[in-house]
Design an enzyme around this catalytic site. Structure first.
Site, PDB file in Angstrom:
ATOM      1  N   ASN A   7       0.863  -1.175   0.000  1.00  0.00           N
ATOM      2  CA  ASN A   7       0.000   0.000   0.000  1.00  0.00           C
ATOM      3  C   ASN A   7       0.901   1.226   0.000  1.00  0.00           C
ATOM      4  O   ASN A   7       1.390   1.643   1.038  1.00  0.00           O
ATOM      5  CB  ASN A   7      -0.904  -0.049   1.240  1.00  0.00           C
ATOM      6  CG  ASN A   7      -1.922   1.064   1.259  1.00  0.00           C
ATOM      7  OD1 ASN A   7      -1.841   2.012   0.482  1.00  0.00           O
ATOM      8  ND2 ASN A   7      -2.885   0.944   2.160  1.00  0.00           N
ATOM      9  N   ARG A  70      -2.384  -2.144  -3.640  1.00  0.00           N
ATOM     10  CA  ARG A  70      -3.554  -1.274  -3.560  1.00  0.00           C
ATOM     11  C   ARG A  70      -3.291  -0.107  -4.502  1.00  0.00           C
ATOM     12  O   ARG A  70      -2.313   0.621  -4.337  1.00  0.00           O
ATOM     13  CB  ARG A  70      -3.719  -0.751  -2.136  1.00  0.00           C
ATOM     14  CG  ARG A  70      -4.743   0.339  -2.015  1.00  0.00           C
ATOM     15  CD  ARG A  70      -4.956   0.696  -0.564  1.00  0.00           C
ATOM     16  NE  ARG A  70      -6.105   1.573  -0.416  1.00  0.00           N
ATOM     17  CZ  ARG A  70      -6.022   2.873  -0.185  1.00  0.00           C
ATOM     18  NH1 ARG A  70      -4.848   3.459  -0.066  1.00  0.00           N
ATOM     19  NH2 ARG A  70      -7.110   3.586  -0.053  1.00  0.00           N
ATOM     20  N   HIS A 159     -12.494   3.838  -1.459  1.00  0.00           N
ATOM     21  CA  HIS A 159     -12.706   2.872  -0.357  1.00  0.00           C
ATOM     22  C   HIS A 159     -13.421   1.616  -0.862  1.00  0.00           C
ATOM     23  O   HIS A 159     -14.030   0.883  -0.074  1.00  0.00           O
ATOM     24  CB  HIS A 159     -13.601   3.455   0.767  1.00  0.00           C
ATOM     25  CG  HIS A 159     -12.928   4.441   1.665  1.00  0.00           C
ATOM     26  ND1 HIS A 159     -13.638   5.414   2.325  1.00  0.00           N
ATOM     27  CD2 HIS A 159     -11.642   4.587   2.053  1.00  0.00           C
ATOM     28  CE1 HIS A 159     -12.814   6.139   3.073  1.00  0.00           C
ATOM     29  NE2 HIS A 159     -11.596   5.656   2.906  1.00  0.00           N
ATOM     30  N   ARG A 220     -10.691  16.425   6.138  1.00  0.00           N
ATOM     31  CA  ARG A 220     -11.297  16.877   4.874  1.00  0.00           C
ATOM     32  C   ARG A 220     -12.692  17.424   5.116  1.00  0.00           C
ATOM     33  O   ARG A 220     -13.447  16.882   5.921  1.00  0.00           O
ATOM     34  CB  ARG A 220     -11.397  15.705   3.883  1.00  0.00           C
ATOM     35  CG  ARG A 220     -10.052  15.308   3.286  1.00  0.00           C
ATOM     36  CD  ARG A 220     -10.191  14.048   2.433  1.00  0.00           C
ATOM     37  NE  ARG A 220      -9.299  13.021   2.921  1.00  0.00           N
ATOM     38  CZ  ARG A 220      -9.364  11.735   2.587  1.00  0.00           C
ATOM     39  NH1 ARG A 220     -10.300  11.306   1.758  1.00  0.00           N
ATOM     40  NH2 ARG A 220      -8.503  10.880   3.084  1.00  0.00           N
ATOM     41  N   GLU A 362      -8.607  -4.248   4.715  1.00  0.00           N
ATOM     42  CA  GLU A 362      -8.256  -4.039   3.308  1.00  0.00           C
ATOM     43  C   GLU A 362      -7.109  -4.933   2.868  1.00  0.00           C
ATOM     44  O   GLU A 362      -7.100  -5.417   1.740  1.00  0.00           O
ATOM     45  CB  GLU A 362      -7.913  -2.563   3.069  1.00  0.00           C
ATOM     46  CG  GLU A 362      -9.163  -1.700   3.030  1.00  0.00           C
ATOM     47  CD  GLU A 362      -8.871  -0.222   2.884  1.00  0.00           C
ATOM     48  OE1 GLU A 362      -8.510   0.404   3.898  1.00  0.00           O
ATOM     49  OE2 GLU A 362      -8.998   0.304   1.768  1.00  0.00           O
TER      50      GLU A 362
END
Ligand code: ADP
Length: 379
Positions: A7, A70, A159, A220, A362
């Protein structure tokens, strides 16, 4: 199969060696400060060399069968994980403008592995792929068509690996075949996104062209009136200033002074007014989206919480549920307080929509998807 999951972020690289048959994690680590000087690796190639060095004795015992990456942006092309070759790497590279911080790092990671282990099967698992089933009425912005044709401006969603994994586990827990499963899945981590699941597929999701759209996140802003950006530009802020402000200085951090949900819940309980308002805004915005997605899927059979906040913050879950009375959502307070790594139901028996907590993973999802692609390629 033994899979190395990579990742790569813009300045970091997380890795895990997993056995997909036993679900064991044989090794994991993080290399950060890539390209930032101060003793960190100069680039992702050097970071990969450090990973290989760290794994040397582990891999001497049992070699790898595959590497799974990923990849943040798969654009409109990739709707599922793919075996990587030069053409695929170039295709990922062509998507760099859509994810300028992430895709270049992913490509560097892929090329570094190719250089190091030229015959190693590598698989790309895209964060956008699960959302390729969004219908046009959900992915199109109401802006001139040339923005889409010229720049690919549309909603992509992110996601996806987590939403897909969690959807599968939730359907399993409720004993509903996944292709008949309608749900609303809330991934509440530092990044936050909500996905509307119909028949096991994503039909809407709150992140859009970038992971900035939608809900209030750690740093965010989520949705804002786009005119604010133009206004700020006219006040003399640069594009980079605005980008940094909305992605790194907004959300919970702007509202409560920090982006750690645990600290915010504690501060609110101790009477901190800013923390209280931050929780109210965040849970209110989420509840509104949940109501909308319940309608979008034609009636959800479950509301599912996952990721750092979704899995761990009973307080935040209770706050969100308290705003969903119109949907007949009712938590079982004791079940909501249970801490566990297992998928579980936290709603009361008379809740009109079952509420679930389903831990996401994940890395496991990427390892399993990579193993499946490699097995298929072997015929
Ligand atoms: P990322 O998107 O970086 O993977 P995570 O899924 O790890 O993020 O989620 C990070 C968020 O989860 C942070 O807001 C953190 O405060 C929150 N969190 C983690 N553990 C708890 C906990 N026990 N209680 C409340 N919030 C928690």
């Amino acid at each position: 199969m033994r899979v190395l999951v990579i990742n790569s972020g813009s300045s970091s690289l997380k890795y895990q060696v997993r056995d997909t048959d036993t679900n064991e994690v044989a090794a994991n680590g993080l290399i950060d400060r890539i390209g930032e000087g101060a003793g960190g690796p100069a680039d992702h190639g050097e970071a990969m060399n450090q990973v290989a060095a760290a794994l040397e004795s582990e891999l001497a015992q049992k070699p790898l069968d595959a590497v799974g990456h990923r990849v943040v942006h798969g654009g409109e092309r990739f709707s599922e994980p793919v075996l990587i070759n030069n053409e695929i790497t170039r295709a990922i590279e062509r998507l760099n403008p859509l994810a300028p911080l992430h895709n270049p790092a992913n490509v560097l990671g892929i090329r570094a592995i190719t250089a190091k282990w030229p015959t190693m099967p590598q698989v790309a698992v895209f964060d956008t792929a699960f959302h390729r089933t969004l219908p046009e009425h959900a992915w199109r912005y109401a802006v001139p068509d040339e923005l889409y044709r010229q720049y690919g401006i549309r909603r992509y969603g992110f996601h996806g690996t987590s939403h897909q994994f969690v959807t599968g586990r939730a359907a399993e827990l409720l004993d509903i075949p996944v292709e008949e499963f309608n749900a609303v899945v809330a991934h509440l981590g530092n990044g936050v996104s909500l996905t509307a699941i119909q028949g096991g597929a994503s039909i809407d999701t709150s992140m859009g062209f970038t992971p900035l759209e939608g809900l209030v996140m750690g740093t965010r802003s989520g949705d804002v009136d786009p005119s604010i950006l133009v206004f700020l530009q006219r006040q003399g802020l640069s594009a980079d200033d605005i980008d940094t402000m909305l992605n790194k200085e907004s959300g919970l951090k702007a509202l409560a002074g920090n982006n750690d949900m645990r600290a915010i819940v504690e501060a609110a309980a101790a009477g901190d007014a800013r923390a209280r308002v931050a929780l109210d805004i965040t849970s209110y915005r989420l509840a509104k989206y949940i109501g909308g997605y319940h309608v979008a899927v034609g009636g959800a059979q479950a509301l599912v919480f996952t990721a750092g906040i979704g899995e761990n913050s009973a307080d935040f879950r209770a706050l969100v549920a308290s705003r969903l009375g119109a949907l007949g959502v009712k938590l079982d307070d004791a079940a909501n307080l249970v801490r566990s790594g297992d998928p579980r139901v936290i709603s009361a028996p008379d809740s009109q929509i079952p509420v679930l907590v389903v831990p996401t993973n994940e890395e496991q999802a990427i390892a399993e998807a990579s193993a499946a692609v490699v097995l298929r390629s072997l015929g």
